[in-house]
Design a protein around this motif. Sequence first.
Motif, PDB file in Angstrom:
ATOM      1  N   ASN A   1      -1.850  81.076 -25.733  1.00 53.28           N
ATOM      2  CA  ASN A   1      -0.619  81.786 -26.098  1.00 53.28           C
ATOM      3  C   ASN A   1      -0.880  82.845 -27.161  1.00 53.28           C
ATOM      4  N   GLU A   2      -1.704  82.500 -28.142  1.00 52.47           N
ATOM      5  CA  GLU A   2      -1.983  83.430 -29.234  1.00 52.47           C
ATOM      6  C   GLU A   2      -2.806  84.628 -28.782  1.00 52.47           C
ATOM      7  N   LEU A   3      -3.646  84.406 -27.760  1.00 51.63           N
ATOM      8  CA  LEU A   3      -4.530  85.472 -27.276  1.00 51.63           C
ATOM      9  C   LEU A   3      -4.098  85.975 -25.903  1.00 51.63           C
ATOM     10  N   SER A   4      -2.823  85.852 -25.599  1.00 48.68           N
ATOM     11  CA  SER A   4      -2.332  86.157 -24.259  1.00 48.68           C
ATOM     12  C   SER A   4      -2.551  87.603 -23.843  1.00 48.68           C
ATOM     13  N   ASP A   5      -2.698  88.517 -24.811  1.00 49.97           N
ATOM     14  CA  ASP A   5      -2.878  89.919 -24.452  1.00 49.97           C
ATOM     15  C   ASP A   5      -4.336  90.297 -24.230  1.00 49.97           C
ATOM     16  N   LEU A   6      -5.228  89.328 -24.298  1.00 51.99           N
ATOM     17  CA  LEU A   6      -6.641  89.625 -24.038  1.00 51.99           C
ATOM     18  C   LEU A   6      -6.904  89.881 -22.571  1.00 51.99           C
ATOM     19  N   ASP A   7      -6.221  89.135 -21.709  1.00 51.41           N
ATOM     20  CA  ASP A   7      -6.538  89.181 -20.285  1.00 51.41           C
ATOM     21  C   ASP A   7      -5.349  88.633 -19.500  1.00 51.41           C
TER      22      ASP A   7
ATOM     23  N   GLY B   1     -14.996  91.105 -26.634  1.00 51.43           N
ATOM     24  CA  GLY B   1     -15.502  92.262 -27.344  1.00 51.43           C
ATOM     25  C   GLY B   1     -14.822  92.559 -28.655  1.00 51.43           C
ATOM     26  N   ILE B   2     -13.981  91.643 -29.163  1.00 44.74           N
ATOM     27  CA  ILE B   2     -13.283  91.944 -30.411  1.00 44.74           C
ATOM     28  C   ILE B   2     -13.602  90.940 -31.507  1.00 44.74           C
ATOM     29  N   GLY B   3     -14.565  90.103 -31.264  1.00 49.06           N
ATOM     30  CA  GLY B   3     -14.963  89.155 -32.296  1.00 49.06           C
ATOM     31  C   GLY B   3     -15.996  89.771 -33.217  1.00 49.06           C
ATOM     32  N   ALA B   4     -16.543  88.937 -34.085  1.00 50.21           N
ATOM     33  CA  ALA B   4     -17.574  89.407 -35.005  1.00 50.21           C
ATOM     34  C   ALA B   4     -18.824  89.790 -34.232  1.00 50.21           C
ATOM     35  N   PRO B   5     -19.523  90.827 -34.612  1.00 51.10           N
ATOM     36  CA  PRO B   5     -20.751  91.224 -33.931  1.00 51.10           C
ATOM     37  C   PRO B   5     -21.777  90.099 -33.949  1.00 51.10           C
TER      38      PRO B   5
ATOM     39  N   VAL C   1      -6.701  96.247 -27.689  1.00 49.63           N
ATOM     40  CA  VAL C   1      -6.135  96.992 -26.575  1.00 49.63           C
ATOM     41  C   VAL C   1      -7.235  97.669 -25.765  1.00 49.63           C
ATOM     42  N   LEU C   2      -8.260  98.190 -26.432  1.00 50.86           N
ATOM     43  CA  LEU C   2      -9.340  98.848 -25.718  1.00 50.86           C
ATOM     44  C   LEU C   2      -9.982  97.899 -24.721  1.00 50.86           C
ATOM     45  N   PHE C   3     -10.347  96.713 -25.157  1.00 50.12           N
ATOM     46  CA  PHE C   3     -10.992  95.768 -24.256  1.00 50.12           C
ATOM     47  C   PHE C   3      -9.984  95.085 -23.339  1.00 50.12           C
ATOM     48  N   GLY C   4      -8.709  95.129 -23.713  1.00 48.59           N
ATOM     49  CA  GLY C   4      -7.685  94.580 -22.845  1.00 48.59           C
ATOM     50  C   GLY C   4      -7.475  95.398 -21.582  1.00 48.59           C
ATOM     51  N   THR C   5      -8.019  96.621 -21.548  1.00 48.85           N
ATOM     52  CA  THR C   5      -7.888  97.464 -20.358  1.00 48.85           C
ATOM     53  C   THR C   5      -8.819  97.015 -19.235  1.00 48.85           C
ATOM     54  N   SER C   6      -9.667  96.053 -19.521  1.00 48.14           N
ATOM     55  CA  SER C   6     -10.678  95.642 -18.533  1.00 48.14           C
ATOM     56  C   SER C   6     -10.063  95.188 -17.220  1.00 48.14           C
ATOM     57  N   SER C   7      -8.912  94.507 -17.301  1.00 48.90           N
ATOM     58  CA  SER C   7      -8.287  94.001 -16.074  1.00 48.90           C
ATOM     59  C   SER C   7      -7.713  95.130 -15.226  1.00 48.90           C
ATOM     60  N   LEU C   8      -7.398  96.265 -15.853  1.00 48.82           N
ATOM     61  CA  LEU C   8      -6.894  97.418 -15.113  1.00 48.82           C
ATOM     62  C   LEU C   8      -8.032  98.213 -14.483  1.00 48.82           C
ATOM     63  N   LEU C   9      -9.131  98.327 -15.194  1.00 50.38           N
ATOM     64  CA  LEU C   9     -10.240  99.157 -14.740  1.00 50.38           C
ATOM     65  C   LEU C   9     -11.174  98.436 -13.767  1.00 50.38           C
ATOM     66  N   GLY C  10     -11.304  97.116 -13.924  1.00 49.23           N
ATOM     67  CA  GLY C  10     -12.247  96.365 -13.106  1.00 49.23           C
ATOM     68  C   GLY C  10     -12.100  96.562 -11.610  1.00 49.23           C
TER      69      GLY C  10
ATOM     70  N   ALA D   1     -13.236  91.966 -14.658  1.00 47.85           N
ATOM     71  CA  ALA D   1     -12.766  92.384 -15.984  1.00 47.85           C
ATOM     72  C   ALA D   1     -13.795  92.022 -17.056  1.00 47.85           C
ATOM     73  N   ARG D   2     -14.418  90.862 -16.916  1.00 46.96           N
ATOM     74  CA  ARG D   2     -15.410  90.446 -17.905  1.00 46.96           C
ATOM     75  C   ARG D   2     -16.605  91.391 -17.914  1.00 46.96           C
ATOM     76  N   SER D   3     -16.993  91.877 -16.739  1.00 44.92           N
ATOM     77  CA  SER D   3     -18.105  92.821 -16.673  1.00 44.92           C
ATOM     78  C   SER D   3     -17.758  94.133 -17.370  1.00 44.92           C
ATOM     79  N   VAL D   4     -16.490  94.555 -17.232  1.00 39.75           N
ATOM     80  CA  VAL D   4     -16.046  95.767 -17.924  1.00 39.75           C
ATOM     81  C   VAL D   4     -16.170  95.574 -19.433  1.00 39.75           C
ATOM     82  N   ARG D   5     -15.692  94.410 -19.919  1.00 36.86           N
ATOM     83  CA  ARG D   5     -15.766  94.145 -21.355  1.00 36.86           C
ATOM     84  C   ARG D   5     -17.203  94.118 -21.840  1.00 36.86           C
TER      85      ARG D   5
END
Length: 261
Positions: free
Chosen positions: A90-96, A139-143, A215-224, A231-235
């Motif tokens: 629920n907290e990360l629902s906008d990831l994918d 792609g949005i966690g710590a390096p 939001v940048l990495f959240g676009t993966s599901s649209l672009l994949g 989508a994971r490959s896009v990320r």
Amino acid sequence: MSVETALGVSSQTAHQLQTDRWPDWSRQCTAMAKVGCTDVRGWLRPAAGPNGQRALYELAVLAAADGGDDVDAAKLLCWAMLPAACRVANELSDLDPDIDAFVASQLWIEVRTFNWRASNQVAGTLSASLRRSLLRESGIGAPRQPELDDAPWPVLLERLAREPANEHLDSREVLLRVLDWGVESGTIQPADRALLLDMVDASHADPRRRSPRRVLFGTSSLLGPGLGITARSVRRRGRRALDALAAHASELTEFLDPLAS
């Protein structure tokens, strides 16, 4: 879809696993024998006391691939962790858009790879690892490499997510010059340049835009689908390209400074 559905372990399935496997497990595990065949989720509550916590740890050892390598134990532990996993989803629902399936698959991995030699705090460790892994895979966690903590690309994303404060500084021009430099220097491939541009364009069209990186990495599901990859490959491709640019932080800093003047 729900995390439970994606996981494929219902309450009925969990109860049946407990009933069928309890005699075997209780012979192997002292604490499990002490608590008896009860609701496993009850072991996660403070009221369960030391025996409940120890029983949960024993179940985690059984479930780990390098422990008991017991798939039934892993299924039961995943089911016990579902309330926590659902909160994370629920907290990360906008990831994918498929966050429930994403969480369910990662929860299984966390349970099967739980480092029982290093920690006996099962619930807290699994919850934290689940969240951390999901953010990292998106792609949005710590390096992964601490030396890239000061890399410029998060700052660049912040700049690209809003109108430039300096009217003479065009953020699109900055982006294009950085990406062109990356291709010319051999840091990234032309396909990486095209992908990052597509991700930026798609992210600017997203009305949420609360966090540039999210939001940048959240676009993966649209672009994949359009690219014929997941989508994971896009990320992963996007993160790899950004990390490659980040590895040239000092060169990029020198490159970008004149643009801001």
